[in-house]
Design a protein around this motif. Structure first.
Motif, PDB file in Angstrom:
ATOM      1  N   LEU A  20     -25.031 110.499   5.206  1.00 38.30           N
ATOM      2  CA  LEU A  20     -25.220 111.359   4.035  1.00 38.30           C
ATOM      3  C   LEU A  20     -24.771 112.772   4.407  1.00 38.30           C
ATOM      4  O   LEU A  20     -25.195 113.320   5.423  1.00 38.30           O
ATOM      5  N   TYR A  21     -23.908 113.332   3.574  1.00 44.11           N
ATOM      6  CA  TYR A  21     -23.386 114.673   3.846  1.00 44.11           C
ATOM      7  C   TYR A  21     -23.727 115.603   2.700  1.00 44.11           C
ATOM      8  O   TYR A  21     -23.829 115.170   1.552  1.00 44.11           O
ATOM      9  N   ARG A  22     -23.858 116.879   3.041  1.00 44.96           N
ATOM     10  CA  ARG A  22     -23.981 117.886   2.002  1.00 44.96           C
ATOM     11  C   ARG A  22     -22.782 118.813   2.123  1.00 44.96           C
ATOM     12  O   ARG A  22     -22.415 119.238   3.219  1.00 44.96           O
ATOM     13  N   ILE A  23     -22.217 119.131   0.995  1.00 47.01           N
ATOM     14  CA  ILE A  23     -21.024 119.970   0.986  1.00 47.01           C
ATOM     15  C   ILE A  23     -21.421 121.361   0.515  1.00 47.01           C
ATOM     16  O   ILE A  23     -22.270 121.528  -0.365  1.00 47.01           O
ATOM     17  N   GLY A  24     -20.865 122.363   1.165  1.00 46.05           N
ATOM     18  CA  GLY A  24     -21.210 123.724   0.785  1.00 46.05           C
ATOM     19  C   GLY A  24     -20.088 124.662   1.162  1.00 46.05           C
ATOM     20  O   GLY A  24     -19.118 124.254   1.808  1.00 46.05           O
ATOM     21  N   PRO A  25     -20.188 125.920   0.779  1.00 41.46           N
ATOM     22  CA  PRO A  25     -19.118 126.855   1.121  1.00 41.46           C
ATOM     23  C   PRO A  25     -19.076 127.119   2.627  1.00 41.46           C
ATOM     24  O   PRO A  25     -20.101 127.065   3.301  1.00 41.46           O
ATOM     25  N   VAL A  26     -17.905 127.379   3.110  1.00 39.05           N
ATOM     26  CA  VAL A  26     -17.745 127.697   4.528  1.00 39.05           C
ATOM     27  C   VAL A  26     -18.516 128.971   4.826  1.00 39.05           C
ATOM     28  O   VAL A  26     -18.449 129.945   4.080  1.00 39.05           O
ATOM     29  N   GLY A  27     -19.267 128.934   5.891  1.00 35.21           N
ATOM     30  CA  GLY A  27     -19.993 130.134   6.288  1.00 35.21           C
ATOM     31  C   GLY A  27     -21.163 130.465   5.400  1.00 35.21           C
ATOM     32  O   GLY A  27     -21.774 131.521   5.535  1.00 35.21           O
ATOM     33  N   GLY A  28     -21.487 129.590   4.479  1.00 35.19           N
ATOM     34  CA  GLY A  28     -22.634 129.825   3.620  1.00 35.19           C
ATOM     35  C   GLY A  28     -23.917 129.771   4.428  1.00 35.19           C
ATOM     36  O   GLY A  28     -23.941 129.296   5.565  1.00 35.19           O
ATOM     37  N   THR A  59     -11.727 115.523   3.702  1.00 33.57           N
ATOM     38  CA  THR A  59     -11.027 116.639   3.078  1.00 33.57           C
ATOM     39  C   THR A  59     -11.559 116.834   1.667  1.00 33.57           C
ATOM     40  O   THR A  59     -11.688 115.858   0.922  1.00 33.57           O
ATOM     41  N   ASP A  60     -11.861 118.071   1.349  1.00 33.98           N
ATOM     42  CA  ASP A  60     -12.256 118.419  -0.016  1.00 33.98           C
ATOM     43  C   ASP A  60     -10.984 118.860  -0.730  1.00 33.98           C
ATOM     44  O   ASP A  60     -10.264 119.727  -0.233  1.00 33.98           O
ATOM     45  N   PHE A  61     -10.721 118.277  -1.859  1.00 37.53           N
ATOM     46  CA  PHE A  61      -9.407 118.470  -2.460  1.00 37.53           C
ATOM     47  C   PHE A  61      -9.552 118.551  -3.972  1.00 37.53           C
ATOM     48  O   PHE A  61     -10.306 117.783  -4.564  1.00 37.53           O
ATOM     49  N   THR A  62      -8.870 119.491  -4.560  1.00 41.13           N
ATOM     50  CA  THR A  62      -8.866 119.582  -6.025  1.00 41.13           C
ATOM     51  C   THR A  62      -7.455 119.360  -6.518  1.00 41.13           C
ATOM     52  O   THR A  62      -6.524 120.026  -6.060  1.00 41.13           O
ATOM     53  N   VAL A  63      -7.318 118.417  -7.401  1.00 37.92           N
ATOM     54  CA  VAL A  63      -5.995 118.118  -7.967  1.00 37.92           C
ATOM     55  C   VAL A  63      -5.630 119.251  -8.908  1.00 37.92           C
ATOM     56  O   VAL A  63      -6.394 119.573  -9.825  1.00 37.92           O
ATOM     57  N   PHE A  64      -4.514 119.852  -8.646  1.00 36.00           N
ATOM     58  CA  PHE A  64      -4.126 120.944  -9.525  1.00 36.00           C
ATOM     59  C   PHE A  64      -3.590 120.383 -10.827  1.00 36.00           C
ATOM     60  O   PHE A  64      -2.780 119.471 -10.843  1.00 36.00           O
ATOM     61  N   GLU A  65      -4.079 120.968 -11.881  1.00 37.76           N
ATOM     62  CA  GLU A  65      -3.708 120.479 -13.216  1.00 37.76           C
ATOM     63  C   GLU A  65      -2.277 120.893 -13.527  1.00 37.76           C
ATOM     64  O   GLU A  65      -1.816 121.958 -13.108  1.00 37.76           O
ATOM     65  N   LEU A  70     -18.734 120.481   9.248  1.00 34.40           N
ATOM     66  CA  LEU A  70     -17.347 120.050   9.365  1.00 34.40           C
ATOM     67  C   LEU A  70     -16.546 120.693   8.252  1.00 34.40           C
ATOM     68  O   LEU A  70     -16.909 120.566   7.087  1.00 34.40           O
ATOM     69  N   PRO A  71     -15.491 121.398   8.593  1.00 38.96           N
ATOM     70  CA  PRO A  71     -14.705 122.012   7.523  1.00 38.96           C
ATOM     71  C   PRO A  71     -13.986 120.935   6.699  1.00 38.96           C
ATOM     72  O   PRO A  71     -13.390 120.018   7.259  1.00 38.96           O
ATOM     73  N   LEU A  72     -14.071 121.059   5.390  1.00 35.88           N
ATOM     74  CA  LEU A  72     -13.401 120.105   4.503  1.00 35.88           C
ATOM     75  C   LEU A  72     -12.177 120.716   3.854  1.00 35.88           C
ATOM     76  O   LEU A  72     -11.265 120.032   3.440  1.00 35.88           O
ATOM     77  N   SER A  73     -12.218 122.028   3.689  1.00 38.56           N
ATOM     78  CA  SER A  73     -11.094 122.721   3.100  1.00 38.56           C
ATOM     79  C   SER A  73     -11.240 124.168   3.535  1.00 38.56           C
ATOM     80  O   SER A  73     -12.119 124.496   4.337  1.00 38.56           O
ATOM     81  N   GLU A  74     -10.416 125.036   2.981  1.00 38.35           N
ATOM     82  CA  GLU A  74     -10.515 126.431   3.376  1.00 38.35           C
ATOM     83  C   GLU A  74     -11.832 127.038   2.927  1.00 38.35           C
ATOM     84  O   GLU A  74     -12.346 127.968   3.534  1.00 38.35           O
ATOM     85  N   GLU A  75     -12.382 126.510   1.833  1.00 35.77           N
ATOM     86  CA  GLU A  75     -13.610 127.110   1.306  1.00 35.77           C
ATOM     87  C   GLU A  75     -14.868 126.316   1.605  1.00 35.77           C
ATOM     88  O   GLU A  75     -15.951 126.867   1.565  1.00 35.77           O
ATOM     89  N   THR A  76     -14.716 125.012   1.823  1.00 41.13           N
ATOM     90  CA  THR A  76     -15.929 124.216   1.890  1.00 41.13           C
ATOM     91  C   THR A  76     -16.074 123.499   3.228  1.00 41.13           C
ATOM     92  O   THR A  76     -15.102 123.259   3.935  1.00 41.13           O
ATOM     93  N   ALA A  77     -17.318 123.198   3.535  1.00 40.99           N
ATOM     94  CA  ALA A  77     -17.631 122.482   4.750  1.00 40.99           C
ATOM     95  C   ALA A  77     -18.759 121.515   4.449  1.00 40.99           C
ATOM     96  O   ALA A  77     -19.492 121.678   3.473  1.00 40.99           O
ATOM     97  N   ALA A  78     -18.893 120.483   5.282  1.00 37.68           N
ATOM     98  CA  ALA A  78     -19.930 119.479   5.051  1.00 37.68           C
ATOM     99  C   ALA A  78     -20.876 119.442   6.234  1.00 37.68           C
ATOM    100  O   ALA A  78     -20.473 119.646   7.377  1.00 37.68           O
ATOM    101  N   THR A  79     -22.129 119.188   5.926  1.00 32.64           N
ATOM    102  CA  THR A  79     -23.140 119.043   6.962  1.00 32.64           C
ATOM    103  C   THR A  79     -23.679 117.635   6.889  1.00 32.64           C
ATOM    104  O   THR A  79     -23.997 117.151   5.805  1.00 32.64           O
ATOM    105  N   LEU A  80     -23.802 116.992   8.041  1.00 29.27           N
ATOM    106  CA  LEU A  80     -24.360 115.650   8.087  1.00 29.27           C
ATOM    107  C   LEU A  80     -25.870 115.766   7.966  1.00 29.27           C
ATOM    108  O   LEU A  80     -26.512 116.451   8.766  1.00 29.27           O
TER     109      LEU A  80
END
Lengths: 878, 330
Positions: free
Chosen positions: A27-35, A350-356, A43-53
């Motif tokens: 189970l992971y929680r995703i949050g902003p990097v450095g929050g 990886t946290d990823f947002t599909v650009f519209e 674990l960094p998922l993207s430039e802005e977000t990271a996950a904690t186990l």
């Protein structure tokens, strides 16, 4: 998802939590990097977000599939399907006193062991958990368990026979009796509950898709197909279902279940996951094995197909969320177009947002709009007048303003059009003066030459000088001095015409620039006037002009200095004056002053300093060239300059090209740069109605300008333009395309009129433009049957509007004054193309001001609403 | 009910016990390395007499030519009964019993020889390809006939060979049991396993298949004379099915074999004193009809020489009784 292949599940209710399952559950929680919430192990998922186990659960071996309990409470309850067909409820990261305590650890055991392929919680009746199992000869493959059922006494009786392992017997939490058993002697590979009715379960069985109805389990709807894996319902369109087989995705419409409504292009590798985007309608993401891209299919614009053959269009694109091969992905349940991707190996996420995709549209009135996802951006021109000088206004704004000020419509004082355009564009000024001089010459020549040379005027100086013949060379004295110049001047009829077109001289055989100089003095163009005087070899006049300029109000005193320098002119080749002037002239800021000294210090015939000084107006340079370049030099120079102008789309070049094909080329270049179809249309209409107007480019500009006027709702302006165009280009007048035919004999009423000219009946007699006082023709001239009646006043067509009985308003009364007799719009006859009822335009307009339905009783046609432009009002004032 | 005519063209072969070593390469490939072959239907059954192989044409290429291998000359097609349409009555007789009356008896009445293969997942009825038109004609009234073509099921149309004459209404002739029966003492498990775990038990399975308990093994024969060596492995369309005796199951690690919740065990009825051959029809019907009447579930596995029926251990006495009555009544 066996062994190494991971899968991801987003929490249905916690937008920041997800579970990765491979050999265990994490189970992971995703949050902003450095929050503040992220810890060191994030674990960094993207430039802005990271996950904690948050938690790991490895209690359930042989996992084959996992499903997350859909309701809020108990949270984080997971059902795990195992290789032996058992379904175990488990939890992650929950304290032991939580609500799901009694559920966790509960096991649901099928009669015969075989792999559990898929699990699906009922989204409404969340006690129901459907499990899809492999085939067994004597057992069912779809079992629906009730998670709230207890270890029933009935089952415990049977337990004597059942040899449950000791562990099973210890925990009294084994359920062996499913609520429903479906799909006997078959295999179930994928399951999903239908959103349109929670009692319906869609199952991908062995070689068919089946819909089971829990209210009547003996019935099922099914369709034979290979595409039975990964069935999933579109969350935005509950009748749309996707399923796949190997590399091919099939999209089904449950209302038309016989065959797929469409199949997507087949991929070379087998698919592993297909998922509808929960935050965006009609977006389907697919993943194939051993791939690092996710393919997206946008079915946004697919209406339900009407016929059998209509295959809706879809937009396919690929995204690459990460470098490595993708193991699985999951859409975020609420965050738009966002997904988490887990790699096939090493559980890299990886946290990823599909650009519209962005779509963009210009409005006809300068604003720009673009849409991206759910955002709509409107970009409007800064209309404040204060910044006018800083940023040039958009051409659409300019054209709108110019259209309102009747730009282009002054056909007599053609040059005035540049004032109508605002008077601040030197290029437009030059253009309209060119056209003015051309018109002047043409009219003049008509008088003089009976029109045989009229076309020459409009063919531009380039063509005029080519035909030049009989050039005489003269060496004139400097005016007011006896000194002979060694500057040869050339003269011919054509050169003279060119000078006229340049505006230097007016009519007459003499080359007299005095009028022109006075005009320039009036316009306080001292430097230009001085240069023109000097080029006419009148140094004294030049000095005089400069003096005048220096002494005039707000004059530039430096002009006196220039005059002084000028007065020292000497034609001695090696004088200090010459040497100094030729070098220092380059520091003069005013181009005309600069070319004056260039002229004086040049060798005869080598006037590059004047001819290629681009800040000097083209007309002045051309006029200069016409005076001082020989027959050999002149066409070469003009050709060169013409090409430059064409290249740059410089409107000043129209002087050279005239309104010829060259001129259209130049204008094309101008329109490409500016988009100013208005100037292009008006300019080309001024030409002789010959080949130029037939040029498809010109027609295109004109049509586009008309469309633009329509789009601005400048309907009166557009009509005016059409009239203007019709005058200048008679071929553009459209033929009559609409005829009114009699209901009875079918003959055209107007045709009948023209067929009987002796009766002298024009169209006006039918109330279109006729005087309302005169007697009218109210019957068909062909068959004498009455013409249709106005639905409101019940008078026949051809009768003028009288008091409207329906409304009786005073302003509806016919105004019999003289001005209103002609083309009284109220008298026109109009009718709805749908219900064919109608009447006088004035009556109809007033009726539909208050009503939506047709005035004819019992007719429910909403005539006015069918007319999309009927409720618009023109936005121009005239 | 739907009758699916599967697309596999099957060969039935017998490998002598002495000749098994020349075939092991191919057999191991077919059984454990399915991704290396294009074979979709493979079954191996070991009896005291021989190994019976049922394999599709793709898989048949893996086997060598040898004098130890005898192949039945016909090509066989597999039929599979599916309860399509979903009449899910809950009291469903299991296995061959279910189809005894609807498929096997009519085929026997029309003198069509069948070869049965029951697996953990389903029952396959093998018929000769040349008999197919007659099979379809016979069964078209009872079943929706569907043919599998490239994995898609499509409606199969009767070939019309029997146009014109009505189905012969053979009276329900009594079908006496004409072959001797025997019932070995050991008990059997019908089970399966997750294909993903197959590699982990491959060596064990190879040992069971090829090396343990030959007829010459002194221990086994001396232990119990009525003990029979019988093992069946099949890998059909990705599904594994195993039939082995109870002792053999002990050798497998826990949680690998699928055991049913009821943990049922089965006893065998072996049919035939002499090798039965392929032409005689009605053998399966003779056995399955009485069982169906008594509502006793059963598995039925035909091999090259003899037929084998598996019945629940608790029913074996009644089964023997019923069958004995049948044969003596004649």
């Amino acid at each position: 998802m066996s062994g190494s292949k991971p899968d991801i599940l987003w929490s249905p209710h916690h937008p920041d939590r997800y579970v990765i399952c491979d050999s265990e559950l994490g189970l992971y929680r995703i949050g902003p990097v450095g929050g503040s919430e992220t810890k060191a192990g994030a674990l960094p998922l993207s430039e802005e977000t990271a996950a904690t186990l948050l938690a790991i659960n490895s209690d359930t071996p042989y996992m084959k599939c996992v499903a997350w309990y859909p309701k809020h409470e108990p949270e984080c309850l997971l059902a795990v399907g195992q290789a032996n067909g058992r379904v175990v409820l488990t939890s992650l990261g929950q304290s032991h006193n939580s609500t799901c305590k009694e559920l966790v650890g509960k096991e649901f055991v099928p009669k015969h062991a075989r792999q559990c392929n898929t699990l699906a919680w009922n989204p409404v009746d969340s006690n129901l958990l459907a499990a899809g199992l492999d085939k067994h000869r004597a057992d069912f493959s779809v079992l629906i368990w009730d998670i709230s059922s207890k270890f029933s006494p009935e089952a415990s009786v049977a337990a004597e026979k059942i040899r449950l392992s000791s562990v099973d017997l210890d925990s009294s939490s084994v359920v062996t009796k499913p609520l429903y058993e479906l799909g006997q002697n078959d295999a179930c590979l994928s399951l999903c509950w239908l959103l349109r009715d929670p009692k319906l379960l869609l199952a991908g069985m062995h070689r068919n898709l089946a819909i089971f109805d829990l209210r009547n389990t003996s019935q099922k709807t099914f369709v034979n197909t290979k595409a039975i894996q990964g069935v999933t319902v579109d969350p935005h369109f509950h009748d749309r279902v996707a399923s796949f087989f190997e590399g091919q995705v099939a999209i089904w419409d449950l209302r038309k279940f016989e065959k797929p409504v469409l199949t997507l292009t087949e991929q070379p590798k087998p698919l592993t996951k297909v998922a509808w985007c929960p935050t965006r309608t009609g977006l389907l993401a697919t993943l194939t094995r051993d791939s690092n891209i996710i393919r997206l299919y946008d079915m946004q614009h697919t209406p339900t197909p009407i016929g059998d053959e209509t295959e809706p269009t879809i937009i396919e694109r690929s995204v690459q969320p990460c470098e490595s091969q993708i193991g699985s992905f999951a859409w975020h349940p609420s965050s738009q177009n966002r997904m988490v991707v887990v790699s096939a190996a090493n559980r890299v996420m990886t946290d990823f947002t599909v650009f519209e995709r962005i779509s963009l549209a210009w409005s006809s009135t300068t604003s720009l709009m673009w849409a991206c996802g759910r955002h709509l951006y409107d970009c409007v021109e800064d209309g404040a007048d204060g910044v006018e000088s800083v940023i040039e206004k958009d051409i659409a704004t300019k054209m709108r303003q110019r259209a309102q000020s009747r730009y282009g419509h002054d056909t007599v004082q053609v040059w005035r059009n540049h004032l109508l355009a605002g008077g601040n564009d030197p290029k437009l000024k030059s253009l309209w003066y060119d056209l003015f001089y051309m018109k002047q010459c043409a009219e003049d020549m008509e008088l003089k030459l009976q029109g045989n040379k009229q076309s020459v005027v409009y063919s531009g100086i380039k063509n005029i000088v080519k035909t030049s013949s009989g050039t005489t060379e003269s060496r004139r004295c400097w005016s007011g001095s006896d000194r002979q110049t060694d500057v040869p001047r050339y003269l011919s009829e054509e050169r003279c015409l060119a000078l006229r077109l340049c505006g230097w001289i007016s009519r007459g055989p003499d080359i007299d620039v005095e009028i022109f100089l006075r005009t320039l003095e009036q316009e306080r163009e001292w430097e230009r006037a001085a240069a023109v005087a000097l080029f006419n070899l009148d140094i004294r006049r030049a000095i005089q002009i400069l003096n005048k300029g220096a002494t005039a109000e707000k004059g530039d005193l430096n002009l006196n200095v220039v005059a002084m320098a000028l007065s020292g002119y000497t034609d001695e080749k090696s004088s200090l004056w010459r040497e100094m002037c030729s070098s220092l002239r380059l520091q003069l800021k005013n181009p005309y002053l600069c070319v004056m000294f260039a002229f004086l210090t040049s060798e005869p015939g080598a006037y590059d300093g004047v001819l290629y000084e681009s800040s000097v107006a083209v007309r002045d340079r051309v006029a200069f060239a016409c005076m001082f370049l020989s027959d050999a030099q002149l066409p070469r120079y003009i050709d060169k300059l013409t090409n430059e102008m064409k290249e740059a789309g410089n409107l000043e070049g129209i002087l050279l090209t005239g309104l010829t094909k060259d001129g259209v080329d130049l204008m094309e270049s101008y329109v490409d740069r500016t988009g100013d179809v208005q100037t292009a249309s008006f300019c080309m209409l001024k030409g002789s109605p010959g080949d130029v107007l037939k040029d498809p480019r010109v027609q295109c500009w004109i049509e586009n300008y008309r469309n633009l006027l329509d789009a601005w709702r400048f309907w009166h302006k557009r009509a005016e333009f059409d009239i203007h165009r019709g005058k200048l280009d008679p071929s553009s007048k459209p033929l009559a395309q609409v005829f009114v035919s009699c209901n009875f004999c079918g003959k055209s009423i107007s045709y009948s009129c023209s067929a009987m000219p002796h009766q002298g009946r024009g169209f006006s007699q039918y109330g279109v433009s006729g005087s309302p006082t005169k007697s009218k023709v109210t019957s068909c001239p062909g068959c004498r049957k009455p013409l249709p009646r106005c639905a409101l006043c019940l008078m026949n067509m051809g009768t003028p509007v009288s008091n409207c009985p329906g409304t009786g308003k005073s302003d509806e009364k016919v105004d019999l004054t003289r001005e209103n007799k002609l083309a009284q719009f109220n008298n026109w006859f109009t009718w709805c193309h749908n219900c064919r009822h109608g009447g006088h335009a004035g009556h109809m307009l007033s009726w539909f001001r208050d009503h939506t339905e047709c005035p004819v009783s019992a007719c429910t046609c909403k005539c006015m609403q069918l007319d999309t432009t009927g409720n618009l009002v023109p936005s121009d004032s005239s | 009910m739907e009758l699916h005519i599967l697309e596999h063209s099957l060969k039935v072969a017998s490998i002598e016990k002495e000749g098994i070593q020349i075939c092991t390469h191919g057999l191991i490939k077919l059984a454990f390395l399915a991704s290396k072959t294009r074979c979709k239907f493979f079954s191996l059954t070991e009896t005291p007499e021989d190994y019976t192989i049922i394999v599709d044409e793709e898989g048949f290429k893996e086997l060598p030519q040898s004098e130890h291998i005898s192949v039945a000359d016909a090509t066989w097609l597999a039929l599979n009964v599916v309860s399509g349409g979903g009449n899910a009555s809950n009291s469903q007789p299991i296995g061959v019993t279910k189809i005894a009356k609807s498929v096997i008896a009519p085929l026997a009445d029309h003198n069509i020889s069948v070869f049965m293969l029951s697996t953990y997942q389903t029952d396959f009825i093998l018929v000769r390809e040349r008999d197919l038109p007659m099979v379809m004609h016979t069964l078209s009234s009872e079943f929706t006939l569907l043919r599998v073509v490239n994995g898609e099921t499509v409606a199969a149309h009767s070939l019309g060979v029997t146009n014109g004459f009505v189905k012969p209404k053979l009276g329900r002739l009594p079908r006496p049991i004409i072959h001797p029966l025997s019932s070995p003492s050991n008990m059997f498990c019908v089970t399966s396993l997750d294909p993903d775990t197959l590699p982990s038990v491959a060596t064990l399975l190879m040992d069971v298949m090829f090396y343990s308990g030959g007829p010459k093994e002194p221990g086994a024969s001396s232990e119990d004379s009525s003990h029979i060596r019988f093992f069946s492995f099949s890998l059909i369309e990705g599904y594994i099915s195993l039939v082995m005796d109870e002792q053999t199951t002990q050798r497998f690690p826990n949680n690998v074999l699928f055991t049913s919740a009821s943990g049922e065990l089965w006893k065998m009825v072996r049919i035939g004193g002499q090798p039965l051959g392929f032409d005689e029809c009605g053998i399966v019907a003779q056995i399955s009809e009485p069982l169906a009447t008594a509502d006793i579930p059963a598995y039925y596995i035909s091999t090259f020489k003899f037929d084998h029926a598996l019945v629940p251990e608790e029913n074996i006495q009644s089964v023997i009784g019923a069958l004995r009555t049948k044969s003596t009544a004649q």
